[in-house]
Scaffold this motif. Structure first.
Motif, short mmCIF file in Angstrom:
data_model
loop_
_atom_site.label_atom_id
_atom_site.label_comp_id
_atom_site.label_asym_id
_atom_site.label_seq_id
_atom_site.Cartn_x
_atom_site.Cartn_y
_atom_site.Cartn_z
N GLU A 1 0.81 -1.21 0.00
CA GLU A 1 0.00 0.00 0.00
C GLU A 1 0.85 1.27 0.00
N ASP A 2 1.92 1.28 0.74
CA ASP A 2 2.77 2.47 0.80
C ASP A 2 3.44 2.73 -0.54
N ALA A 3 3.93 1.67 -1.17
CA ALA A 3 4.62 1.82 -2.45
C ALA A 3 3.67 2.29 -3.54
N VAL A 4 2.48 1.69 -3.61
CA VAL A 4 1.51 2.09 -4.62
C VAL A 4 1.02 3.51 -4.37
N GLY A 5 0.77 3.84 -3.11
CA GLY A 5 0.35 5.19 -2.78
C GLY A 5 1.38 6.23 -3.18
N ALA A 6 2.65 5.91 -2.99
CA ALA A 6 3.72 6.84 -3.36
C ALA A 6 3.77 7.04 -4.87
N ARG A 7 3.55 5.96 -5.63
CA ARG A 7 3.56 6.07 -7.09
C ARG A 7 2.39 6.93 -7.57
N LEU A 8 1.24 6.76 -6.96
CA LEU A 8 0.09 7.56 -7.34
C LEU A 8 0.29 9.03 -6.99
N GLU A 9 0.92 9.28 -5.86
CA GLU A 9 1.22 10.66 -5.48
C GLU A 9 2.20 11.28 -6.46
N ASP A 10 3.15 10.49 -6.93
CA ASP A 10 4.12 10.96 -7.91
C ASP A 10 3.41 11.36 -9.21
N LEU A 11 2.45 10.55 -9.63
CA LEU A 11 1.69 10.88 -10.84
C LEU A 11 0.90 12.17 -10.67
N ALA A 12 0.30 12.35 -9.49
CA ALA A 12 -0.46 13.57 -9.23
C ALA A 12 0.45 14.79 -9.27
N LYS A 13 1.61 14.69 -8.67
CA LYS A 13 2.56 15.81 -8.68
C LYS A 13 3.08 16.09 -10.09
N ALA A 14 3.12 15.04 -10.92
CA ALA A 14 3.61 15.20 -12.29
C ALA A 14 2.61 15.94 -13.16
N GLY A 15 1.33 15.96 -12.77
CA GLY A 15 0.33 16.69 -13.53
C GLY A 15 -0.89 15.89 -13.92
N VAL A 16 -0.95 14.61 -13.54
CA VAL A 16 -2.13 13.80 -13.82
C VAL A 16 -3.32 14.36 -13.05
N THR A 17 -4.44 14.56 -13.73
CA THR A 17 -5.64 15.06 -13.06
C THR A 17 -6.58 13.94 -12.66
N GLU A 18 -6.49 12.81 -13.37
CA GLU A 18 -7.36 11.66 -13.09
C GLU A 18 -6.58 10.38 -13.31
N PHE A 19 -6.57 9.52 -12.31
CA PHE A 19 -5.90 8.24 -12.45
C PHE A 19 -6.94 7.13 -12.57
#
Length: 304
Positions: free
Chosen positions: A263-281
């Protein structure tokens, strides 16, 4: 956190549509913002989403994506407006894309020449019809003089499968954004987001949607999940448009773009995508057994 959606996987069998409707209902009950379906060689995505969405209220439904070449844009507009009427106002997003040369030329027998011009001209017919206006356009790849009588209270928004700079610019200027597949956070941060955002600003358009679809598995056996992803998504490594995104990301193959771990690893990857500019995952869940249950539980926790 960005909006979270899920990918609807066509599972086959005589009760495919009933199971798809159940999957959509589960996604809505679990609190996800959207559910997306691809249009490849199985069921027609717009028809399936119209049927399932008519039984499940609230949740956004989207195609990721419908190939343009096999359908005249007037026919696609007619179908999209009908699907929007079935699902209700403001729920359908029409994702369209060029597909790939091996599919369009090798399977459908259409020319894949001048893909950017084709998409630009395609939108010149599709968008007026989605707005309830007649289309009058004569181009090199697409022409139409036609109006539709399908009634719809709201325009169906269009997102493009755009990866290259020219297609991203087109998505910014004429659609509401892009929908991505096999595209990682570095590529979004350094290429996708700045390119499409700058083009939207230059055109005086709203900030674009950047919808990112990637495989996800929450698991304690990352090595096994990686091997499963490598087998399941292998074909995408051979398609030039996705291969270019993997090269930008420094990924050896599609499995390296899958979001795998606890959960921590996946959450970190999703946070990285959000910071990169993804508006919807949009999560393409591919885990099996208990890991599938664990993956859905974690994704639900993000939207709770």
């Amino acid at each position: 956190m960005v909006r979270i959606g899920v990918y609807l996987d066509e599972r086959g069998g005589p009760d495919t549509l009933a199971r798809l409707t159940d999957d959509l209902r589960r996604a809505a009950d679990d609190g996800f913002a959207s559910a997306w379906m691809s249009n490849i060689f199985g069921m027609d995505a717009l028809t399936a989403l119209a049927l399932a969405g008519s039984h499940v209220p609230g949740i956004e439904v989207g195609t990721a994506v419908v190939p343009t070449y096999p359908r005249h844009p007037a026919a696609l507009a007619q179908q999209a407006l009908t699907a929007a009427a079935a699902t209700g106002p403001g729920r359908l997003t029409l994702g369209i894309g060029l597909s790939h040369q091996v599919v369009i030329e090798g399977m459908y027998g259409h020319s894949y020449k001048r893909p950017l011009r084709h998409m630009d001209e395609y939108l010149s017919v599709l968008l007026p019809l989605l707005d309830g206006q007649p289309a009058a356009f004569s181009g090199e790849t697409v022409s139409a003089r036609i109006g539709l009588t399908v009634q719809n209270t709201e325009r169906v928004p269009v997102v493009l499968a755009a990866l290259g700079p020219k297609m991203l610019k087109l998505a910014a200027e004429r659609a509401v954004g892009t929908v991505l597949w096999m595209t990682g956070p570095t590529t979004v941060r350094e290429h996708i987001a700045p390119t499409i955002t700058a083009a939207a600003e230059a055109a005086g358009r709203p900030a674009p949607r950047i919808v990112c679809v990637l495989p996800v598995a929450v698991t304690s056996d990352a090595e096994r999940a990686h091997a499963h992803a490598a087998s399941m998504f292998e074909v995408y490594g051979s398609l030039p448009s996705y291969r270019a995104m993997m090269d930008r990301e420094g990924a050896e193959g599609p499995a390296d773009l899958a979001i795998i771990g606890d959960e921590d690893a996946v959450g970190a990857r999703l946070e990285d995508l959000a910071k990169a500019g993804v508006t919807e995952f949009v999560a393409a869940e591919f885990a099996l057994g208990e890991d599938a249950v664990r993956t859905r539980a974690f994704l639900k926790s993000l939207v709770a």
